[in-house]
Structures are given as structure tokens and as C-alpha cells.
Design a protein around this motif. Sequence first.
Motif, short mmCIF file in Angstrom:
data_model
loop_
_atom_site.label_atom_id
_atom_site.label_comp_id
_atom_site.label_asym_id
_atom_site.label_seq_id
_atom_site.Cartn_x
_atom_site.Cartn_y
_atom_site.Cartn_z
N ASP A 192 0.73 -1.28 -0.16
CA ASP A 192 0.09 0.09 -0.09
C ASP A 192 0.82 1.28 -0.01
O ASP A 192 0.42 2.26 0.22
CB ASP A 192 -1.09 -0.01 1.16
CG ASP A 192 -0.39 -0.05 2.61
OD1 ASP A 192 1.16 0.08 2.52
OD2 ASP A 192 -0.94 -0.24 3.55
N GLY A 193 2.17 1.00 -0.39
CA GLY A 193 3.00 2.46 -0.53
C GLY A 193 4.37 2.06 -0.32
O GLY A 193 4.77 0.79 -0.09
N ARG A 207 4.96 4.26 6.52
CA ARG A 207 4.47 4.44 5.03
C ARG A 207 4.91 6.12 4.83
O ARG A 207 4.57 6.66 5.75
CB ARG A 207 3.27 4.17 4.67
CG ARG A 207 2.85 4.38 3.49
CD ARG A 207 1.31 3.91 2.99
NE ARG A 207 0.45 4.37 4.12
CZ ARG A 207 0.18 5.76 3.89
NH1 ARG A 207 0.39 6.47 3.05
NH2 ARG A 207 -0.93 6.12 4.93
N PRO A 209 3.88 9.17 3.07
CA PRO A 209 2.63 9.54 2.19
C PRO A 209 2.78 10.14 0.71
O PRO A 209 2.25 9.92 0.01
CB PRO A 209 1.81 10.57 3.33
CG PRO A 209 2.85 10.67 4.37
CD PRO A 209 4.04 9.69 4.21
N THR A 210 3.91 10.99 1.02
CA THR A 210 4.20 11.95 -0.39
C THR A 210 5.96 11.77 -0.58
O THR A 210 6.50 11.91 0.39
CB THR A 210 4.01 13.38 -0.14
OG1 THR A 210 2.37 13.36 0.43
CG2 THR A 210 4.06 14.16 -1.50
N VAL A 253 0.32 7.44 -7.85
CA VAL A 253 -0.09 6.93 -6.70
C VAL A 253 0.20 5.43 -6.46
O VAL A 253 -0.15 4.57 -7.55
CB VAL A 253 -1.64 7.19 -6.76
CG1 VAL A 253 -2.23 6.20 -5.48
CG2 VAL A 253 -2.15 8.62 -6.56
N SER A 255 -0.53 2.13 -4.43
CA SER A 255 -1.26 1.73 -3.26
C SER A 255 -1.79 0.32 -3.60
O SER A 255 -1.46 -0.49 -4.58
CB SER A 255 -2.66 2.56 -3.47
OG SER A 255 -3.58 2.28 -2.48
N ALA A 272 -1.55 5.35 1.02
CA ALA A 272 -1.00 5.21 -0.49
C ALA A 272 0.43 6.19 -0.63
O ALA A 272 0.61 6.73 0.57
CB ALA A 272 -1.97 5.84 -1.80
N THR A 273 1.26 5.89 -1.39
CA THR A 273 2.30 6.83 -1.54
C THR A 273 2.09 7.85 -2.78
O THR A 273 1.77 6.92 -3.77
CB THR A 273 3.63 6.06 -1.34
OG1 THR A 273 3.86 5.65 -0.23
CG2 THR A 273 4.80 7.05 -1.87
#
Length: 387
Positions: A192-193, A207, A209-210, A253, A255, A272-273
Motif C-alpha cells: 500500500d505504499g 509508510r 505519504p508523499t 499513486v 497503493s 498510499a504513497t
Amino acid sequence: MADNAVMCPDSNFAAKPASAASLLQASPISVVKIGSSLLVAKDGQLRRPWMERLAERLDELPGAVVLVSSGAIAMGRGAIGLDRRPRSLAEAQAAAAVGQIHLAGAWAEAWARQQRSAAQVLLTLGDLEQRPRYLNARATLEMLIERGVVPVVNENDTVATEEIRFGDNDRLAARVAQLIGAQLLVLLSDVDGLYTADPATDPNARRIPTVDALTPEIEALAGSTGSGGLGTGGMRSKLAAARIATDAGANVVLSSGLAEDPIGILLNDGPATVFRAGAKPLAARKRWLRGLQDPRGELRLDAGALLAIKGGASLLAVGVREVSGNFQRGDLVRLIGPDGLCGQGLCAYQSEEARRIAGLSSERIAEVLSEAGRGPMVHRDDLVLFF
Ligand code: GLU
């Protein structure tokens, strides 16, 4: 649209971190890549309800969608008597040949439930490396999108040999996003990332995120989250894809697609990333065009044509006075206006054809070339002005 982060000018664009949900809502074209382990269950059967749900969700998005679907090899291997991954290229190719027919059929059925047609597009690396084929592939995808058909892309596994492979569908999807100037690439897989460490073994793994830039530190994390599934792409190939796509101006994205409704989860700000695009797609493409060397010919334009292309239009044959040089379809040509060199672009016709249609209106082109013309002499996305 909830958020128009993708379409605002570059300066705002850089300042505004967009969530996966807002990117999905705002992108005029999204490429969604689906890994084999999401599509093919352990018993070798396709997960049809999952595919149907995905089509339903994607159909609700305001923008167009292009799917890049893996799963042909995983799907077809049972039919050729394998209960393991193929070992030889011939085994993989034979399995893909069997699996692809089922895969394409299942997607066609899933989209039919949304009253949409799906189209099978099989590409090899050469299709995107050689300009005439690149232009053909792009024109086909654009036409399908324009007509509301959902392209379902896979590598043409039955003919792609080691030297001419994309390698994996993550990279194929990134190249497709680049080809059609998509603003978003969604990589759905079994993770998921991107994590700071392997979450399976390290309880402190977080994780991310960005990701604003694919620095060496980020690249170094590729080893920490793997994919043990049915497909070929691990985190390394996801990051390679993210680099291609973000360089081409698409946000990425990453995910998980393991849940029943992964797009629904993303739209509700699920994990997600997001890898942020380096520039808007068109800006990135124009930069690439500007840097191209070695023109194969020249097109002399009249003043009206120059004015039109300055205003953002494509260059039509009717505005071309003279064609010189010897070039193939898709080759680089210099554009010469009444006052001299004004830009360059990729010509949609080979030099002989270009000479025959120079100065003609679009209706006359079909008569002269005895086939429907391929549109403008130089498409506006294939053209850059020098001032
Ligand atoms: N093209 C392969 C297939 O359809 C998948 C490659 C990949 O997932 O990277 O089986």
C-alpha cells in the motif's frame, strides 16, 4: 471536480500537495496499472467480481481511464500444464498467449456492465521507441479515449523477446502515461505504499505519504518492500516507473489493490504513497521536443500558419508552403516562418507525402493520398516554438 490541483499553473502546482483522492477526481486521463496477483486467484481463476467492481468505480471518475493489466502469464500457465511460474521465455510466451484471450474477454465483460467498450492494446518496447510506431500507438489510444472506449494495455508477451521487453508492466504503464500525456498513474499492487523499512519485519516501518523527489535516499528504500506475488515487478520497478512518469509530468499513486474496492478506498483517503510530478505533462513534453537534435527536413510556413501555431493550434498542411529534406513519419523537422526559424516538431507524414499535401486543405488530402489523412502535418503536442 473536488480539486483542480493537476490543472493549475506550475507555480501553484508545486505548492499544493495533492491527495490520491483529489488526483483521481481531477485528472483528465488516468492510467491504472493492475498487478497479476490482484487479478488471478491462487487457483488460477480470474477474480471477476473484483474486476467488475474496479470498472464500476473507475467509470464514476470524471476523467478517462486507460488500464494496464498484467495477469496473462499467471492466467494461462495452467492451460499449458504448469503449476509454477514459467521458467523459459517460450513457456511464458505460450502461457501469455492463452491467458491474454481470457484476460481481455473478462475486461470486456466487466466494462460492458458499465455500458462501456474495452479495447485490447498489446505493445512492445519497440512500439514506443520508434517514432512512426509511437505515433500510431498514440493515435490509436487517443481515438479510443475520445470515443469513450477503455483501452486495456498489456505487453505483447508472445512476441517480446528479452532484448525488446519493457521488463515489467510498471514500466510499461509509466511509458503509456508518458505516451498519452496522462496526469496520473495509479500502480495497484500488493503493497500500500513505499515504506521507510520492510513492514513485514520492522515494527517501526512507516509508510511515506508523499514523495516530492526521487532522491538516492528514496531509491535506497526500494529493497525494503518487496512483492512476492505472481507478477514481475517489485518495489524497484515501481520506483523506476515512478521516475519515468513523474519526469513526464504525471503524478504517481502507489497503493494496494488487495481489498475488494481499492479505488473506493483511495477516494476515501486510504493508504498510499503519492509521487509528485516534476512538471505538467505538456511542459515536460515540450522540453523534450525543444532538446531534440538532428532535424531531417524543413517545413516553410506561411504567416497565417505561424499565427495559428503561436495561438496553440496544430500545423495544418494548408499552411505549409514548401517541404525539404528526406524524412520518415515522426521524424524531427524544423519549422521556418516568413522571418526564419521559428520552431521544430515531429511531422506526421513522410517527406514525399508531405510534399504532395503541402498547401492542401484537409478535405483534399484524402483525395491526394487515397486514404484518410492523418490529421495535421504537425500535431500541437508534437511542436515547440523557439520564442
Ligand atoms: N505482461 C505480463 C502478464 O500479463 C505481466 C508483467 C508484469 O506484471 O510486470 O502476465
